[in-house]
Design an enzyme around this catalytic site. Structure first.
Site, PDB file in Angstrom:
ATOM      1  CB  ALA A   1       2.161  -0.447   6.943  1.00  0.00           C
TER       2      ALA A   1
ATOM      3  CB  THR B   1      -0.881   0.044   1.263  1.00  0.00           C
ATOM      4  OG1 THR B   1      -0.018   0.139   2.400  1.00  0.00           O
ATOM      5  CG2 THR B   1      -1.754  -1.188   1.400  1.00  0.00           C
TER       6      THR B   1
ATOM      7  CB  VAL C   1       8.503  -0.595   8.615  1.00  0.00           C
ATOM      8  CG1 VAL C   1       8.538   0.930   8.650  1.00  0.00           C
ATOM      9  CG2 VAL C   1       7.957  -1.168   9.914  1.00  0.00           C
ATOM     10  CE  LYS C   2       5.751   0.919  -0.472  1.00  0.00           C
ATOM     11  NZ  LYS C   2       4.458   0.956  -1.177  1.00  0.00           N
ATOM     12  CG  LEU C   3      11.472   2.639   6.246  1.00  0.00           C
ATOM     13  CD1 LEU C   3      12.755   1.915   6.672  1.00  0.00           C
ATOM     14  CD2 LEU C   3      11.060   3.677   7.294  1.00  0.00           C
TER      15      LEU C   3
END
Ligand code: E4P
Length: 218
Positions: A60, A27, A86-88
């Protein structure tokens, strides 16, 4: 090759999951907004719903652009559900945060990657996934697939564990081309997955089999 679906739409996610070939979901803030999901609490609740629907990884994305903010947000997201990745963003603080999470055993997806050098940095920082955006490169008349191939070569040269997550997939041929190159994962809309089903000879052949069965069993 893992198949992720790139959406926050629960119906599309459920349909891909029901097909039995879904390995995860990606997402981003734009996809959340498209579904009308706004406000931190609603966004967290939506991630929970997505995790309940699928068995695999759910990326996310953090909104902060500074190291401390990314760490605070990322820890909250990771604590929400074991499936959360965890999307960075690929900026200096994103790379620092990636190293921080990697050292703590929290999985990461480094996003907004448009060059081989950026992908090398993400791997050095211990990213679980790196997301090169091939469709957006194609949009500006640059060869997105060439970037996927460059990253494949670099990661193979050094045995990096980071998985190449071909993102910004626009259509079925992107999926097939990424599979040929050896991308570990692809993320695209439901249409890019369902497009793999299609061949007119399959439809014609099935119709003929059914017709012949009926004739023989009259
Ligand atoms: C990746 O994780 C992104 O969500 C996504 O693939 C971006 O795709 P787009 O270029 O279609 O917005």
């Amino acid at each position: 090759m893992k198949f992720f679906i790139d959406t926050a739409n629960l119906e599309d996610i459920a349909e891909a999951q029901a097909l039995g070939v879904l390995d995860g979901v990606t997402t981003n803030p734009s996809l959340m907004a498209k579904e009308g999901i706004t406000g931190a609490e609603n966004i967290l609740a939506h991630y929970q719903k997505i995790c309940d629907l699928v068995d695999g990884d759910v990326s996310a994305e953090v909104i902060s652009t500074d190291f401390e903010g990314m760490v605070e947000e990322g820890e909250k997201l990771a604590a929400l559900h074991p499936q959360i990745v965890v999307k960075l963003p690929l900026i200096a603080d994103g790379i620092k945060a990636c190293k921080y999470f990697s050292d703590k055993g929290i999985r990461t997806n480094v996003t907004l990657v448009f060059s081989a050098g950026q992908a090398l940095l993400a791997a050095k920082a211990g990213a679980t996934y790196v997301s090169p955006f091939l469709g957006r490169l194609d949009d500006i008349s640059t060869d997105g697939l060439h970037l996927i191939a460059e990253i494949r070569q670099i990661y193979d040269n050094y045995g990096f564990d980071t998985q190449i997550l071909a993102a910004s997939i626009r259509h079925t041929m992107h999926v097939i081309d990424c599979a040929k190159i050896g991308s570990d994962v692809m993320t695209g809309p439901l249409s890019s997955i369902k497009g793999l089903l299609k061949h007119p000879l399959t439809d014609i052949g099935l119709a003929k089999f059914l017709e012949d069965y009926k004739k023989g069993n009259q």
